[in-house]
Structure formats: structure tokens, C-alpha cells
Scaffold this motif. Structure first.
Motif, PDB file in Angstrom:
ATOM      1  N   LEU A 231       0.826  -1.203   0.000  1.00 50.49           N
ATOM      2  CA  LEU A 231       0.000   0.000   0.000  1.00 50.49           C
ATOM      3  C   LEU A 231       0.862   1.256   0.000  1.00 50.49           C
ATOM      4  CD1 LEU A 231      -2.785  -1.040   2.562  1.00 50.49           C
ATOM      5  CD2 LEU A 231      -3.090  -0.644   0.107  1.00 50.49           C
ATOM      6  N   VAL A 232       1.932   1.225   0.777  1.00 50.16           N
ATOM      7  CA  VAL A 232       2.841   2.373   0.831  1.00 50.16           C
ATOM      8  C   VAL A 232       3.524   2.579  -0.516  1.00 50.16           C
ATOM      9  CG1 VAL A 232       4.990   3.232   1.847  1.00 50.16           C
ATOM     10  CG2 VAL A 232       3.230   2.226   3.309  1.00 50.16           C
ATOM     11  N   GLU A 233       3.912   1.468  -1.147  1.00 49.91           N
ATOM     12  CA  GLU A 233       4.599   1.550  -2.439  1.00 49.91           C
ATOM     13  C   GLU A 233       3.675   2.090  -3.534  1.00 49.91           C
ATOM     14  OE1 GLU A 233       7.611   1.404  -5.163  1.00 49.91           O
ATOM     15  OE2 GLU A 233       7.740   1.093  -2.989  1.00 49.91           O
TER      16      GLU A 233
ATOM     17  N   ALA B 296       1.295   4.879   7.635  1.00 47.67           N
ATOM     18  CA  ALA B 296       1.602   3.461   7.414  1.00 47.67           C
ATOM     19  C   ALA B 296       3.103   3.228   7.494  1.00 47.67           C
ATOM     20  CB  ALA B 296       1.059   3.016   6.058  1.00 47.67           C
ATOM     21  N   VAL B 297       3.883   4.179   6.988  1.00 46.43           N
ATOM     22  CA  VAL B 297       5.339   4.088   7.081  1.00 46.43           C
ATOM     23  C   VAL B 297       5.776   4.085   8.545  1.00 46.43           C
ATOM     24  CG1 VAL B 297       7.524   5.244   6.537  1.00 46.43           C
ATOM     25  CG2 VAL B 297       5.676   5.207   4.847  1.00 46.43           C
ATOM     26  N   GLN B 298       5.130   4.908   9.350  1.00 47.53           N
ATOM     27  CA  GLN B 298       5.447   4.975  10.776  1.00 47.53           C
ATOM     28  C   GLN B 298       5.104   3.659  11.473  1.00 47.53           C
ATOM     29  OE1 GLN B 298       3.322   8.419  12.172  1.00 47.53           O
ATOM     30  NE2 GLN B 298       4.692   9.872  11.152  1.00 47.53           N
ATOM     31  N   ILE B 299       4.029   3.026  11.057  1.00 46.94           N
ATOM     32  CA  ILE B 299       3.652   1.725  11.627  1.00 46.94           C
ATOM     33  C   ILE B 299       4.742   0.694  11.335  1.00 46.94           C
ATOM     34  CG2 ILE B 299       2.046  -0.222  11.421  1.00 46.94           C
ATOM     35  CD1 ILE B 299      -0.184   1.821  10.963  1.00 46.94           C
ATOM     36  N   LEU B 300       5.206   0.669  10.099  1.00 44.67           N
ATOM     37  CA  LEU B 300       6.282  -0.258   9.729  1.00 44.67           C
ATOM     38  C   LEU B 300       7.555   0.035  10.521  1.00 44.67           C
ATOM     39  CD1 LEU B 300       5.789  -0.303   5.844  1.00 44.67           C
ATOM     40  CD2 LEU B 300       5.205  -2.130   7.456  1.00 44.67           C
TER      41      LEU B 300
ATOM     42  N   PHE C 167      -1.758   9.131  -0.222  1.00 40.04           N
ATOM     43  CA  PHE C 167      -2.892   8.749   0.618  1.00 40.04           C
ATOM     44  C   PHE C 167      -3.256   7.280   0.426  1.00 40.04           C
ATOM     45  CE2 PHE C 167      -3.491  13.323  -0.107  1.00 40.04           C
ATOM     46  CZ  PHE C 167      -3.601  13.767   1.200  1.00 40.04           C
ATOM     47  N   ILE C 168      -3.759   6.696   1.507  1.00 42.15           N
ATOM     48  CA  ILE C 168      -4.270   5.328   1.485  1.00 42.15           C
ATOM     49  C   ILE C 168      -5.739   5.389   1.878  1.00 42.15           C
ATOM     50  CG2 ILE C 168      -4.141   3.036   2.545  1.00 42.15           C
ATOM     51  CD1 ILE C 168      -1.152   3.531   2.961  1.00 42.15           C
ATOM     52  N   VAL C 169      -6.569   4.620   1.179  1.00 38.60           N
ATOM     53  CA  VAL C 169      -7.999   4.576   1.494  1.00 38.60           C
ATOM     54  C   VAL C 169      -8.360   3.140   1.850  1.00 38.60           C
ATOM     55  CG1 VAL C 169     -10.341   4.998   0.692  1.00 38.60           C
ATOM     56  CG2 VAL C 169      -8.481   6.482  -0.086  1.00 38.60           C
ATOM     57  N   MET C 170      -8.944   2.944   3.019  1.00 41.89           N
ATOM     58  CA  MET C 170      -9.313   1.598   3.440  1.00 41.89           C
ATOM     59  C   MET C 170     -10.755   1.558   3.943  1.00 41.89           C
ATOM     60  SD  MET C 170      -7.120   1.277   7.008  1.00 41.89           S
ATOM     61  CE  MET C 170      -8.056  -0.135   7.628  1.00 41.89           C
ATOM     62  N   LYS C 171     -11.395   0.432   3.769  1.00 45.20           N
ATOM     63  CA  LYS C 171     -12.794   0.255   4.145  1.00 45.20           C
ATOM     64  C   LYS C 171     -12.962   0.464   5.649  1.00 45.20           C
ATOM     65  CE  LYS C 171     -16.661  -2.931   3.525  1.00 45.20           C
ATOM     66  NZ  LYS C 171     -17.477  -1.954   2.782  1.00 45.20           N
TER      67      LYS C 171
END
Length: 226
Positions: free
Chosen positions: A102-104, A144-148, A109-113
Motif C-alpha cells: 500500500l505504501v509503495e 503506514a510508514v510509521q507503523i512499519l 494517501f491510502i484509502v481503506m474500508k
């Protein structure tokens, strides 16, 4: 700490492998240490979290609530006063591999349900007149990068804190050397002496020279092998 663990830590710190690869290589290490909680955490990060209640806080993201409007035929931000701010937060249940993908693919922005809108009564009450469908959360991909990054740091801390486990192969090698110290020394010295004899010209003081070199070599080997 085993050689495999040291190599893994080095590869992680040098960013030579992905988060998912680091987690996978950590699995046999966790099993070797019989650390069930560590193994369980690795599996959940690798496979994703099935139960929303099990997702750790460090996987929380905040963003903008959006929905597809049948009327506008586009995603519309939902910022009505009756929408609780808690609905603008989500915990990512995805596997680390999917998060990396998703990051790649989504640089901004990321959109999730959004599972919070599975309540049909709530949706019908507040959104039926607008014809909203497919409620999702839109958030900055940096989260998401911070989560990784958090997962990576947690993994490194765990690997560095693992207790020392002796390597059975190294133990056997050390035991063999200690038990066969004299035989090993004699073999090395004999081979070296033979080598000297083959290389040296036949002179009158050859025997004395060989004897002197043998003593020196024996003393040196004695200092190397405990």
C-alpha cells in the motif's frame, strides 16, 4: 546471541531487507528460544489481525471519512456534526506485506474500508437520503510508514534482548579441541617439521635448526589452544 541473530540484526539496521523479510527470518529464532509470545506476535504481523480487538494501538491511523455518493458519482468527505471523531480513527489489520504494498502504490494517501459503518441502522438513519455507499477512511501514507517503523524497532529490541543460546556445533568443536589438544599439536608440529625438512638444504646444523623451530612452534600453539 547466535550468528543468525547477529546477521539478521545487522541486515535490519542497514535496511538491507524489508520488514516482512525481517519478521520471517525471526520466526525460526523465536521457535529456537521457545518464546511463544514472540512467535505469536510475528505470525500476526505477517498474516494480519483477524480480530479487530487484537490489533495493537501502534497500528492506529487517523484521517478523513469519505463515502461514494451515488448522486455525485464521486467520493465525498463526510464531516457532519453527528459523526463522532472516533470514526475518523482506524487500526490497520493488514499483514506487513500488504502495508508495504500500500505504501509503495500510494505515495500520498491510502484509502481503506471502514468497519464502523457495518451497522445498517446507523447508515440508514444518517445517510439514506444522500445515497452514500462504501464508507472508507482516507489517511496520509506516512502513517503506514510509521507503523512499519514501529514494528521494525520493536523487532530489533526483542532480538537484542534474547538470552544467549549456545551453538551445539560450536560446543562440539570446542570440546573436541580440548580433548584432543595434544594430538592436534603433535599433528601440526609434525607437519610443519616435515615441511621444513623438505624445503631446507641438507646442511650440518639442520637438526639443530629443526629442533629450535619445533620448540618455538610448540610454544606458540600452546598459547593459542587453551
Amino acid at each position: 546471541m547466535s550468528k543468525e541473530t547477529k546477521k539478521l540484526i545487522n541486515d535490519i539496521e542497514n535496511e538491507e531487507i524489508s520488514v516482512t523479510q525481517a519478521l520471517r527470518r525471526s520466526l525460526p529464532i523465536s521457535k529456537q528460544h521457545q518464546d511463544r509470545s514472540f512467535t505469536e506476535w510475528l505470525n500476526k504481523e505477517l498474516n494480519g489481525y483477524d480480530d479487530w480487538r487484537d490489533i495493537p494501538e501502534y497500528r492506529t491511523v487517523t484521517g478523513e471519512l469519505v463515502a461514494f455518493s451515488q448522486y455525485h458519482q464521486a467520493d465525498i468527505p463526510l464531516d457532519a456534526p453527528y459523526i463522532d471523531n472516533i470514526l475518523k480513527e482506524l487500526k490497520m489489520p493488514h499483514s506487513t506485506m500488504l502495508i508495504e504494498e500500500l505504501v509503495e502504490k500510494n505515495k500520498r494517501f491510502i484509502v481503506m474500508k471502514h468497519p464502523g459503518f457495518s451497522d445498517k441502522e446507523f447508515v440508514d438513519k444518517n445517510f439514506h437520503t444522500e445515497g452514500y455507499l462504501d464508507f472508507r477512511l482516507k489517511f496520509n501514507s506516512n502513517q503506514a510508514v510509521q507503523i512499519l517503523g514501529f514494528i521494525t524497532n520493536k523487532l530489533l529490541n526483542k532480538l537484542n534482548s534474547l538470552p544467549l543460546i549456545s551453538d551445539p556445533i560450536e560446543e562440539k568443536k570446542e570440546t573436541f579441541i580440548k580433548k584432543n589438544k595434544d594430538a592436534i599439536m603433535i599433528t601440526i608440529v609434525t607437519g610443519t617439521v616435515i615441511g621444513f625438512l623438505l624445503l631446507m638444504p641438507v646442511v650440518s646444523d639442520a637438526a639443530n635448526y629443526v629442533e629450535e623451530m619445533t620448540v618455538k612452534l610448540w610454544n606458540r600453539i600452546s598459547n593459542i589452544i587453551p
